[in-house]
Design an enzyme around this catalytic site. Structure first.
Site, PDB file in Angstrom:
ATOM      1  N   HIS A  35       0.903  -1.174   0.006  1.00 54.25           N
ATOM      2  CA  HIS A  35      -0.120   0.103   0.021  1.00 54.25           C
ATOM      3  C   HIS A  35       0.946   1.159  -0.054  1.00 54.25           C
ATOM      4  O   HIS A  35       0.806   2.183  -0.733  1.00 54.25           O
ATOM      5  CB  HIS A  35      -0.851  -0.078   1.173  1.00 54.25           C
ATOM      6  CG  HIS A  35      -1.533   1.366   1.682  1.00 54.25           C
ATOM      7  ND1 HIS A  35      -2.511   2.005   0.882  1.00 54.25           N
ATOM      8  CD2 HIS A  35      -1.447   2.449   2.598  1.00 54.25           C
ATOM      9  CE1 HIS A  35      -2.816   3.173   1.131  1.00 54.25           C
ATOM     10  NE2 HIS A  35      -2.118   3.479   2.347  1.00 54.25           N
ATOM     11  N   ASP A  37       6.553  21.481 -26.806  1.00 52.16           N
ATOM     12  CA  ASP A  37       6.315  20.149 -26.111  1.00 52.16           C
ATOM     13  C   ASP A  37       7.658  20.090 -25.232  1.00 52.16           C
ATOM     14  O   ASP A  37       8.106  21.088 -24.733  1.00 52.16           O
ATOM     15  CB  ASP A  37       6.732  19.232 -27.143  1.00 52.16           C
ATOM     16  CG  ASP A  37       5.915  17.510 -26.839  1.00 52.16           C
ATOM     17  OD1 ASP A  37       6.212  17.185 -25.612  1.00 52.16           O
ATOM     18  OD2 ASP A  37       5.188  17.166 -27.572  1.00 52.16           O
ATOM     19  N   TRP A  87       7.097   0.006   3.902  1.00 51.24           N
ATOM     20  CA  TRP A  87       7.632   0.499   2.386  1.00 51.24           C
ATOM     21  C   TRP A  87       8.997   1.074   2.725  1.00 51.24           C
ATOM     22  O   TRP A  87       9.644   1.324   1.714  1.00 51.24           O
ATOM     23  CB  TRP A  87       6.791   1.561   2.008  1.00 51.24           C
ATOM     24  CG  TRP A  87       6.881   2.943   2.498  1.00 51.24           C
ATOM     25  CD1 TRP A  87       6.210   3.453   3.767  1.00 51.24           C
ATOM     26  CD2 TRP A  87       7.522   4.200   2.110  1.00 51.24           C
ATOM     27  NE1 TRP A  87       6.681   4.892   4.119  1.00 51.24           N
ATOM     28  CE2 TRP A  87       7.556   5.107   3.084  1.00 51.24           C
ATOM     29  CE3 TRP A  87       8.222   4.360   0.887  1.00 51.24           C
ATOM     30  CZ2 TRP A  87       8.229   6.454   2.628  1.00 51.24           C
ATOM     31  CZ3 TRP A  87       9.042   5.587   0.641  1.00 51.24           C
ATOM     32  CH2 TRP A  87       8.974   6.457   1.660  1.00 51.24           C
ATOM     33  N   SER A 125      12.632   5.715 -14.068  1.00 54.76           N
ATOM     34  CA  SER A 125      11.625   6.635 -14.660  1.00 54.76           C
ATOM     35  C   SER A 125      11.587   8.057 -14.039  1.00 54.76           C
ATOM     36  O   SER A 125      11.506   9.087 -14.768  1.00 54.76           O
ATOM     37  CB  SER A 125      10.196   6.098 -14.349  1.00 54.76           C
ATOM     38  OG  SER A 125       9.151   6.952 -14.562  1.00 54.76           O
ATOM     39  N   SER A 126      11.833   8.193 -12.663  1.00 54.54           N
ATOM     40  CA  SER A 126      11.793   9.447 -11.906  1.00 54.54           C
ATOM     41  C   SER A 126      12.925  10.377 -12.429  1.00 54.54           C
ATOM     42  O   SER A 126      12.721  11.590 -12.691  1.00 54.54           O
ATOM     43  CB  SER A 126      11.596   9.134 -10.521  1.00 54.54           C
ATOM     44  OG  SER A 126      10.594   8.809 -10.004  1.00 54.54           O
ATOM     45  N   HIS A 131      13.771  11.392   3.232  1.00 52.04           N
ATOM     46  CA  HIS A 131      12.922  13.077   3.633  1.00 52.04           C
ATOM     47  C   HIS A 131      12.903  13.856   2.451  1.00 52.04           C
ATOM     48  O   HIS A 131      11.680  14.423   2.222  1.00 52.04           O
ATOM     49  CB  HIS A 131      13.662  13.656   4.918  1.00 52.04           C
ATOM     50  CG  HIS A 131      12.534  14.422   5.392  1.00 52.04           C
ATOM     51  ND1 HIS A 131      11.377  13.806   6.308  1.00 52.04           N
ATOM     52  CD2 HIS A 131      12.367  15.892   5.294  1.00 52.04           C
ATOM     53  CE1 HIS A 131      10.622  14.846   6.436  1.00 52.04           C
ATOM     54  NE2 HIS A 131      11.197  15.982   5.840  1.00 52.04           N
ATOM     55  N   GLU A 180      12.307  12.934  -0.324  1.00 49.01           N
ATOM     56  CA  GLU A 180      11.208  12.266  -1.145  1.00 49.01           C
ATOM     57  C   GLU A 180       9.750  12.865  -0.495  1.00 49.01           C
ATOM     58  O   GLU A 180       8.951  13.033  -1.491  1.00 49.01           O
ATOM     59  CB  GLU A 180      11.261  10.849  -0.856  1.00 49.01           C
ATOM     60  CG  GLU A 180      10.030  10.098  -1.152  1.00 49.01           C
ATOM     61  CD  GLU A 180       9.675  10.227  -2.752  1.00 49.01           C
ATOM     62  OE1 GLU A 180       8.406   9.963  -3.212  1.00 49.01           O
ATOM     63  OE2 GLU A 180      10.564  10.346  -3.766  1.00 49.01           O
ATOM     64  N   TYR A 191       8.969  15.696   0.551  1.00 48.47           N
ATOM     65  CA  TYR A 191       9.041  17.103  -0.078  1.00 48.47           C
ATOM     66  C   TYR A 191       8.791  17.226  -1.404  1.00 48.47           C
ATOM     67  O   TYR A 191       8.075  17.745  -2.030  1.00 48.47           O
ATOM     68  CB  TYR A 191      10.179  18.026   0.436  1.00 48.47           C
ATOM     69  CG  TYR A 191      10.117  18.391   1.822  1.00 48.47           C
ATOM     70  CD1 TYR A 191       9.135  19.341   2.356  1.00 48.47           C
ATOM     71  CD2 TYR A 191      10.861  17.597   2.622  1.00 48.47           C
ATOM     72  CE1 TYR A 191       9.008  19.475   3.591  1.00 48.47           C
ATOM     73  CE2 TYR A 191      10.396  17.979   4.066  1.00 48.47           C
ATOM     74  CZ  TYR A 191       9.802  18.909   4.393  1.00 48.47           C
ATOM     75  OH  TYR A 191       9.696  19.038   5.869  1.00 48.47           O
ATOM     76  N   SER A 197      -0.993  27.484  -5.272  1.00 43.16           N
ATOM     77  CA  SER A 197      -0.669  28.856  -5.579  1.00 43.16           C
ATOM     78  C   SER A 197      -1.115  29.311  -7.076  1.00 43.16           C
ATOM     79  O   SER A 197      -1.268  30.575  -7.297  1.00 43.16           O
ATOM     80  CB  SER A 197       0.964  28.855  -5.718  1.00 43.16           C
ATOM     81  OG  SER A 197       1.397  28.367  -4.548  1.00 43.16           O
ATOM     82  N   HIS A 200      15.228  12.761  11.947  1.00 47.96           N
ATOM     83  CA  HIS A 200      13.932  12.898  12.781  1.00 47.96           C
ATOM     84  C   HIS A 200      13.445  11.741  12.633  1.00 47.96           C
ATOM     85  O   HIS A 200      12.218  11.632  13.544  1.00 47.96           O
ATOM     86  CB  HIS A 200      13.569  14.203  12.651  1.00 47.96           C
ATOM     87  CG  HIS A 200      12.740  14.350  11.192  1.00 47.96           C
ATOM     88  ND1 HIS A 200      12.294  15.589  10.493  1.00 47.96           N
ATOM     89  CD2 HIS A 200      12.022  13.311  10.291  1.00 47.96           C
ATOM     90  CE1 HIS A 200      11.832  15.249   9.392  1.00 47.96           C
ATOM     91  NE2 HIS A 200      11.715  14.039   9.311  1.00 47.96           N
ATOM     92  N   HIS A 201      13.505  10.845  11.488  1.00 47.94           N
ATOM     93  CA  HIS A 201      12.768   9.696  11.710  1.00 47.94           C
ATOM     94  C   HIS A 201      13.506   8.454  12.657  1.00 47.94           C
ATOM     95  O   HIS A 201      12.955   7.455  12.661  1.00 47.94           O
ATOM     96  CB  HIS A 201      12.853   9.096  10.070  1.00 47.94           C
ATOM     97  CG  HIS A 201      12.059   9.751   9.344  1.00 47.94           C
ATOM     98  ND1 HIS A 201      10.711   9.771   9.055  1.00 47.94           N
ATOM     99  CD2 HIS A 201      12.683  10.915   8.580  1.00 47.94           C
ATOM    100  CE1 HIS A 201      10.342  10.737   8.141  1.00 47.94           C
ATOM    101  NE2 HIS A 201      11.645  11.576   7.704  1.00 47.94           N
ATOM    102  N   THR A 217       7.585  27.012   5.205  1.00 47.64           N
ATOM    103  CA  THR A 217       6.163  26.383   4.870  1.00 47.64           C
ATOM    104  C   THR A 217       5.159  27.379   5.414  1.00 47.64           C
ATOM    105  O   THR A 217       4.092  27.615   4.762  1.00 47.64           O
ATOM    106  CB  THR A 217       6.142  24.908   5.652  1.00 47.64           C
ATOM    107  OG1 THR A 217       7.194  24.219   5.385  1.00 47.64           O
ATOM    108  CG2 THR A 217       4.687  24.258   5.219  1.00 47.64           C
ATOM    109  N   LYS A 224       4.336  30.416   3.108  1.00 52.61           N
ATOM    110  CA  LYS A 224       3.493  29.572   2.061  1.00 52.61           C
ATOM    111  C   LYS A 224       1.945  29.796   2.557  1.00 52.61           C
ATOM    112  O   LYS A 224       1.191  30.573   1.820  1.00 52.61           O
ATOM    113  CB  LYS A 224       3.808  28.516   1.698  1.00 52.61           C
ATOM    114  CG  LYS A 224       5.064  28.403   0.992  1.00 52.61           C
ATOM    115  CD  LYS A 224       5.188  26.686   0.513  1.00 52.61           C
ATOM    116  CE  LYS A 224       6.519  26.846  -0.508  1.00 52.61           C
ATOM    117  NZ  LYS A 224       6.147  27.430  -1.904  1.00 52.61           N
ATOM    118  N   ARG A 229       1.926   1.229  15.304  1.00 52.32           N
ATOM    119  CA  ARG A 229       1.612   0.918  13.802  1.00 52.32           C
ATOM    120  C   ARG A 229       1.859  -0.500  13.449  1.00 52.32           C
ATOM    121  O   ARG A 229       2.584  -1.115  14.167  1.00 52.32           O
ATOM    122  CB  ARG A 229       2.533   1.907  12.943  1.00 52.32           C
ATOM    123  CG  ARG A 229       2.343   3.209  13.105  1.00 52.32           C
ATOM    124  CD  ARG A 229       3.840   3.968  12.535  1.00 52.32           C
ATOM    125  NE  ARG A 229       3.878   3.653  11.188  1.00 52.32           N
ATOM    126  CZ  ARG A 229       4.772   4.147  10.286  1.00 52.32           C
ATOM    127  NH1 ARG A 229       5.853   4.974  10.779  1.00 52.32           N
ATOM    128  NH2 ARG A 229       4.593   4.065   8.853  1.00 52.32           N
TER     129      ARG A 229
END
Length: 527
Positions: free
Chosen positions: A78, A107, A143, A171-172, A255, A257, A259, A270, A304-305, A330, A333, A452
């Site tokens: 998931h 293009d 994951w 791909s990314s 991390h 990722e 963002y 925006s 921080h993880h 943040t 914004k 979890r």
């Protein structure tokens, strides 16, 4: 989403080829954008059905429907599908469709690579999903695939997981290179960097993040592969390695990722808030600098993880302060979005409703993130449902809501038809209510100590999980309304003008709706 492109452009001598070969061999940014969007929506439903299995199992305490090992496969796949299959390809689809039109380019810069970067994705996810049917099952290690769960204790299918992640990463990286080259080389005359729409800016910065961190993920999965199959000991203390090193390498990718999964949202919001407030975006330059600041700081917060892994106190303090620092750009914004709405002539069409929900709910997710940033407090929160609540607020009512806002906002441009506003609003309210019933109570379960990634739990959590599961089923079903809105809009409906939203600004609203197969063969002049 633009199956009607063929009939659209009688005035255009370049007709879209017909049949399956059109989609297989296309180098057209609009076709490729549509394929990314449909692919991500299919993956969203697949990943969502796995979430439904999780919530069905957790509806009551005890083991009801699936065995614990399969439950772990569901939580793992998931997560992988939602991150790499739903959110990221949706943003790439929006980038493909909109960036060339927004900067006045004909293009994308590298159209054949564009085709390739899309078409390897279905194979990556076919491989990942096929692993679920192997002996011993698919990936069941979360994951984040922490070693030694993904090395010493994982099933034989881990090689398939590694291969599929490599393909997604390739791909990314190709997509990101394409975005950067397009933006740097193909802007229309007069379109200086500081005149670009914020969606273009946020994607530009996101693309640099992708190129920086995807190779780190590739390194991490490769070391998992060699530890498991080739006798290396990168993450095995017995051979001189370190399992905690895995977490440092993974989160140094992970991390930035997260963002990558939110910066394009900021660009979408925006665009939408000024359009429906009928005002220019407040603080454009500060928005650009804030995006860049978030991207830079995202490399300084990964541990921080890992507050509970026994890091030195200096490291815990460093990562605590850097994490809290990220909340400042943040916050800039959020204040700018609110200031844009201040005294605006606001209307509340579906895109604006999703954008407003984004601002409020993303901010709730941001605040729980600030709580998690405080090291001693995180010792309590870590690996509980409080964390699950936090990141689903920023990824579901954040990233996913922004993608839906974007779809409603640009559907008239893509299809040439107005979507059904009543159904759109029904989809919004159903999603808004259910998403909060689904994720808000998780904060309380987590604070009370519910861990979890467990298929069974203490009786004390029975009532709260039942409420959460009901919210989950309702949210899942609500997305079928969205599917119907999109199909109905593609098939027909009220004809859309070139600019369906009176407050909207930007070059994409200067071309007819539906957008012709080829736009800006002669570049527009930007005043």
């Amino acid at each position: 989403m633009s199956t009607v492109v063929g009939e659209m452009d009688q005035h255009d001598h370049h007709h879209a080829p017909s049949g399956i070969s059109r989609w297989l061999f296309t180098t057209n940014h609009k076709d490729i954008g549509s394929m990314y969007l449909w692919f991500s929506f299919i993956m969203f439903l697949v990943g969502g059905s796995m979430a439904m299995v999780i919530r069905a199992e957790l509806f009551q305490p005890g083991l009801q429907l699936v065995d614990p090992h399969f439950f772990n496969q569901m939580t793992t796949v998931h997560g992988l599908i939602m991150v790499f299959g739903a959110v990221m390809p949706a943003f790439t689809g929006l980038a493909n469709w909109m960036i060339p039109m927004m900067i006045g380019a004909p293009d994308m810069a590298l159209p054949r690579m564009n085709n390739w970067s899309f078409w390897i994705l279905p194979f990556a996810f076919a491989i990942l999903l096929a692993s679920l049917f192997m002996e011993g099952g698919g990936p069941a290690f979360g994951w984040t695939f922490y070693a030694p769960l993904s090395t010493t204790y994982s099933s034989d299918s881990t090689a398939l997981f590694v291969f599929s992640v490599h393909i997604m990463g390739i791909s990314s990286i190709m997509g990101a290179i394409n975005v950067i080259v397009t933006i740097m080389n193909m802007r229309a005359p007069g379109m200086s960097y500081m005149k670009m729409p914020l969606f273009v800016w946020t994607w530009f910065i996101t693309a640099f993040l992708l190129i920086a961190v995807m190779p780190v993920l590739a390194g991490a999965v490769t070391m998992v592969l060699t530890d498991k199959y080739f006798g290396t000991s990168f993450f095995d203390a017995a051979g001189g390695g370190d399992p905690v090193m895995f977490q440092h390498i993974f989160w140094f990718f992970g991390h930035p990722e997260v963002y990558i999964m939110i910066l394009p949202s900021f660009g979408i919001i925006s665009a939408i808030i000024p359009a429906f407030s009928r005002k220019r975006l407040f603080g454009y330059a500060s928005m650009v600098y804030a995006t860049a600041a978030i991207a830079g700081l995202s490399f300084l917060v990964w541990a921080h993880h890992m507050f509970t892994t026994g890091m030195p106190v200096f490291a815990e303090l460093f990562f605590m302060y850097c994490t809290m620092l990220i909340s400042i750009p943040t916050g800039v914004k959020v204040f700018n979005w609110v200031a844009t709405m201040w005294r605006g002539a606001m209307t509340f069409e579906t895109p604006m409703l999703f954008a407003l929900a984004f601002v409020i709910l993303f901010t709730i997710g941001g605040f729980s993130g600030l709580m998690l940033a405080i090291t001693p407090i995180d010792f309590q929160y870590h690996d509980t449902y409080f964390v699950v609540a936090h990141f689903h607020y920023v990824l579901v009512s954040g990233a996913i809501f922004s993608i839906m806002a974007a779809a409603y906002y640009w559907l008239p441009k893509w299809t040439g038809h107005m979507y059904d506003e009543k159904l759109g609003k029904l989809h919004f309210w159903a999603s808004l209510i259910s998403v909060n019933v689904l994720f808000f109570p998780m904060h309380f379960a987590g604070l009370a100590g519910m861990p979890r990634r467990i298929p069974d739990y203490s009786l004390a959590f029975a009532d709260i999980n039942q409420i959460v599961s009901i919210g989950g089923f309702a949210f899942g079903l609500s997305q079928l309304i969205f599917l119907w809105v999109v199909i109905k809009c593609v098939k027909g409906g009220e004809k859309a003008p070139a600019k369906p939203w009176e407050g909207a600004e930007g070059l994409e609203w200067t071309v007819p709706s539906p957008a012709p197969y080829h736009t800006f063969d002669t570049p527009p002049e930007v005043k």
